[in-house]
Design a protein around this motif. Structure first.
Motif, PDB file in Angstrom:
ATOM      1  N   SER A  81       0.832  -1.205   0.000  1.00 30.62           N
ATOM      2  CA  SER A  81       0.000   0.000   0.000  1.00 30.62           C
ATOM      3  C   SER A  81       0.867   1.256   0.000  1.00 30.62           C
ATOM      4  O   SER A  81       0.527   2.251  -0.655  1.00 30.62           O
ATOM      5  N   TYR A  82       1.990   1.232   0.696  1.00 25.09           N
ATOM      6  CA  TYR A  82       2.897   2.380   0.680  1.00 25.09           C
ATOM      7  C   TYR A  82       3.539   2.569  -0.697  1.00 25.09           C
ATOM      8  O   TYR A  82       3.779   3.702  -1.132  1.00 25.09           O
ATOM      9  N   ILE A  83       3.807   1.479  -1.372  1.00 23.96           N
ATOM     10  CA  ILE A  83       4.340   1.590  -2.732  1.00 23.96           C
ATOM     11  C   ILE A  83       3.322   2.281  -3.638  1.00 23.96           C
ATOM     12  O   ILE A  83       3.679   3.161  -4.445  1.00 23.96           O
ATOM     13  N   ASN A  92       9.227   8.810  -8.387  1.00 24.77           N
ATOM     14  CA  ASN A  92       9.560   8.024  -9.572  1.00 24.77           C
ATOM     15  C   ASN A  92       9.932   6.600  -9.166  1.00 24.77           C
ATOM     16  O   ASN A  92      10.910   6.387  -8.452  1.00 24.77           O
ATOM     17  N   LEU A  93       9.138   5.625  -9.612  1.00 21.06           N
ATOM     18  CA  LEU A  93       9.428   4.226  -9.313  1.00 21.06           C
ATOM     19  C   LEU A  93      10.548   3.748 -10.229  1.00 21.06           C
ATOM     20  O   LEU A  93      10.337   3.525 -11.429  1.00 21.06           O
ATOM     21  N   ALA A 136       4.657  10.532   1.976  1.00 20.07           N
ATOM     22  CA  ALA A 136       4.474   9.514   3.009  1.00 20.07           C
ATOM     23  C   ALA A 136       5.622   8.516   3.028  1.00 20.07           C
ATOM     24  O   ALA A 136       6.046   8.071   4.103  1.00 20.07           O
ATOM     25  N   ILE A 137       6.159   8.157   1.860  1.00 21.36           N
ATOM     26  CA  ILE A 137       7.245   7.177   1.835  1.00 21.36           C
ATOM     27  C   ILE A 137       8.538   7.755   2.397  1.00 21.36           C
ATOM     28  O   ILE A 137       9.462   7.007   2.727  1.00 21.36           O
ATOM     29  N   SER A 138       8.602   9.078   2.557  1.00 18.32           N
ATOM     30  CA  SER A 138       9.747   9.715   3.190  1.00 18.32           C
ATOM     31  C   SER A 138       9.512   9.972   4.672  1.00 18.32           C
ATOM     32  O   SER A 138      10.461  10.007   5.457  1.00 18.32           O
ATOM     33  N   ARG A 139       8.276  10.115   5.080  1.00 15.77           N
ATOM     34  CA  ARG A 139       7.953  10.442   6.470  1.00 15.77           C
ATOM     35  C   ARG A 139       7.710   9.206   7.332  1.00 15.77           C
ATOM     36  O   ARG A 139       8.113   9.147   8.478  1.00 15.77           O
ATOM     37  N   VAL A 179      11.682  -0.926   0.680  1.00 16.53           N
ATOM     38  CA  VAL A 179      11.332   0.241  -0.126  1.00 16.53           C
ATOM     39  C   VAL A 179      12.306   1.369   0.204  1.00 16.53           C
ATOM     40  O   VAL A 179      12.288   1.912   1.309  1.00 16.53           O
ATOM     41  N   GLN A 180      13.149   1.715  -0.764  1.00  9.35           N
ATOM     42  CA  GLN A 180      14.168   2.744  -0.572  1.00  9.35           C
ATOM     43  C   GLN A 180      13.703   4.049  -1.208  1.00  9.35           C
ATOM     44  O   GLN A 180      13.304   4.074  -2.377  1.00  9.35           O
ATOM     45  N   ALA A 181      13.771   5.139  -0.433  1.00 11.21           N
ATOM     46  CA  ALA A 181      13.399   6.468  -0.921  1.00 11.21           C
ATOM     47  C   ALA A 181      14.661   7.295  -1.087  1.00 11.21           C
ATOM     48  O   ALA A 181      15.361   7.580  -0.116  1.00 11.21           O
TER      49      ALA A 181
END
Length: 497
Positions: A351-353, A362-363, A390-393, A400-402
């Motif tokens: 779901s985060y992806i 950018n995936l 959200a993927i950074s916070r 999952v790497q940001a």
């Protein structure tokens, strides 16, 4: 041996607690819950589910053992000998404990068997066996004719709640120092990974730990965990897990008997790559910092800050490394990444992806599940990640790497610190002044310079801000499990008069 790992471990319910009586180890009647193999989504075992009354029974046993039993009253040397024997038994059963952890959690067997159990479990018990007879107070000077002594005494009955990502490692981090200090324990395993602690409790009996000293309970947070946190006869709680649950633990402890709490909670750790870095080494180290243990690590380097001068090259090489990562059965040689621990965590990560895509990151690679059986997810990298995404916070707790770019040291410091978490950070640079600047400026409990996830029994671990309070490991953790008593005696004929 290899073929056995594909079969259900047991078909009968396991006991939900061990009172360490030699005639009490066995299955307990009552409600059970399944623990599932994340490789196959099949049930490994049915485990007895502890409720509030079961916690009361375990606490009663621990209370009796502390108030009237031999453990806090025996010499520290005798406690040390029992802990050393326990370490020998853990070493003897290294492969069995590793198998249980890998079956339950999906972690690599090579990681469990070759690293975690020998170096972070057995080694830790030997380390704290060495501390047992070195925990002592002081003689203090006073302004008047008084003798002043301090005693460092065990705090009492300790409630401990451990997570699922490193089952036996977290068992050791909690149990070893608490026992060395002379406490008794009620420990709740994570519902996803209860199996290895059951074997570890049985080995504690064999080592000679007296009845009631170590009580291992399997159950759920909202029942068993809540009962431990709020229990009036527990003197201290130690919790490792999510920040949200940590808040509930602290609230329950405060509402009950105001028991002290130590918390090792979540993280969103920055990994900062400077322009002078060896790019290939930086790619490999940042890859390890995030993807280790399927990304299910509280201190995972999940926010990768790359200097703008090497950003494009880094993205291409990081993508190539992720595509080479071998995902599969954690018991097979050459596999680098196993399944996520359970269905709930698997779905949360996916779901985060999706959120990352919708927010405009950018995936670069990955982003989907692997196969149609088991909780396997492709190693995933997002680039052009903004700090407010959200993927950074949020702590995703998955592979999952940001990745984001920065220009200056000051910018990197400010953005790295712009988070509610403060567990760890990594810095990759050849410049000692830059390394020193980051190590002082980053508001985190651990800073790894040109390395990552380096742990040792003597190195303290814990977080700033909402990553927790208190420290695990080393000498620092002993403060969690002792309290200081001052004893003042008048001197009628002071020697100095």
């Amino acid at each position: 041996m290899g073929s056995l790992w594909t079969l259900p471990l047991v078909s009968l319910p396991l006991c939900f607690f061990f009172f360490l009586q030699r005639d009490s180890i066995g299955a307990c009647p009552g409600e059970t819950f399944p623990t599932v193999d994340p490789r196959t989504e099949e049930v490994l075992a049915d485990v007895a589910k502890a409720d509030v009354e079961d916690i009361n029974r375990a606490v009663k046993a621990a209370r009796k053992a502390f108030d009237h039993g031999p453990w806090p009253r025996m010499t520290a040397y005798e406690r040390s000998k029992i802990l050393l024997k326990y370490a020998d038994l853990l070493e003897k059963h290294n492969d069995e404990l590793a198998t249980l952890d890998s079956l339950d959690s999906g972690k690599l067997y090579s990681q469990s068997q070759g690293v975690e159990i020998p170096h972070f479990v057995t080694r830790l018990f030997r380390y704290y066996a060495g501390w047992a007879d070195k925990i002592h107070g002081k003689t203090l000077p006073a302004d008047g004719p008084h003798q002043v002594l301090t005693f460092h005494e065990p705090i009492g009955v300790v409630g401990q709640i451990i997570p699922w990502n490193f089952p036996m490692v977290m068992f050791a981090w909690k149990v070893a120092p608490a026992l060395a200090c002379g406490n008794t324990i009620v420990l709740k395993t994570a519902e996803q990974t209860p199996l290895s602690a059951c074997l570890a409790a049985k080995l504690a009996v064999e080592a000679g730990l007296p009845p009631g000293v170590l009580n291992v309970v399997s159950g759920f947070g909202e029942t068993a965990g809540a009962a431990i946190s709020s229990h009036m006869d527990i003197d201290k709680v130690a919790f490792t897990g999510s920040t949200e649950t940590g808040k509930l633990v602290m609230q329950a402890a405060a509402r009950s008997n105001l028991k002290p709490v130590t918390l090792e909670l979540g993280g969103k750790s920055p990994f900062i790559i400077m322009p002078d870095a060896d790019i290939d080494q930086a790619v490999e180290l940042s890859h390890f910092a995030l993807f280790f243990n399927q990304g299910q690590c509280c201190c995972a380097g999940s926010r990768t800050f790359v200097h703008e001068s090497i950003y494009d090259e880094y993205i291409e090489k990081a993508k190539a490394r992720a595509l080479k990562r071998v995902v599969g059965d954690p018991f097979k040689s050459g596999v680098e990444q196993g399944p996520q621990v359970d269905k709930a965590q698997f779905e949360k990560i996916l779901s985060y992806i999706d959120v990352g895509r919708h927010e405009g990151a950018n995936l670069v690679t990955g982003g989907t599940r692997i196969g149609n059986k088991g909780y396997y997810i492709q190693p995933t990298i997002f680039s052009d990640v903004k700090d407010d995404m959200a993927i950074s916070r949020d702590e995703i707790f998955g592979p999952v790497q940001a990745v984001t770019k920065f220009r200056t040291v000051q910018e990197a410091i400010e953005r790295a610190n712009n988070t509610t978490y403060g567990l760890a950070a990594g810095v990759f640079t050849k410049d000692i002044d830059t390394a020193n600047t980051f190590s002082r400026a980053l508001r985190v409990g651990s800073v790894w310079i040109n390395c990552y996830d380096v742990f040792d029994a003597a190195i303290p671990f814990g977080g700033y801000k909402m990553s927790g309070q208190g420290r695990e490991k080393g000498e620092y953790v002993l403060h969690n499990y002792t309290q200081v008593k001052a004893v003042v005696t008048p001197l009628r004929n002071p020697a100095w008069l």
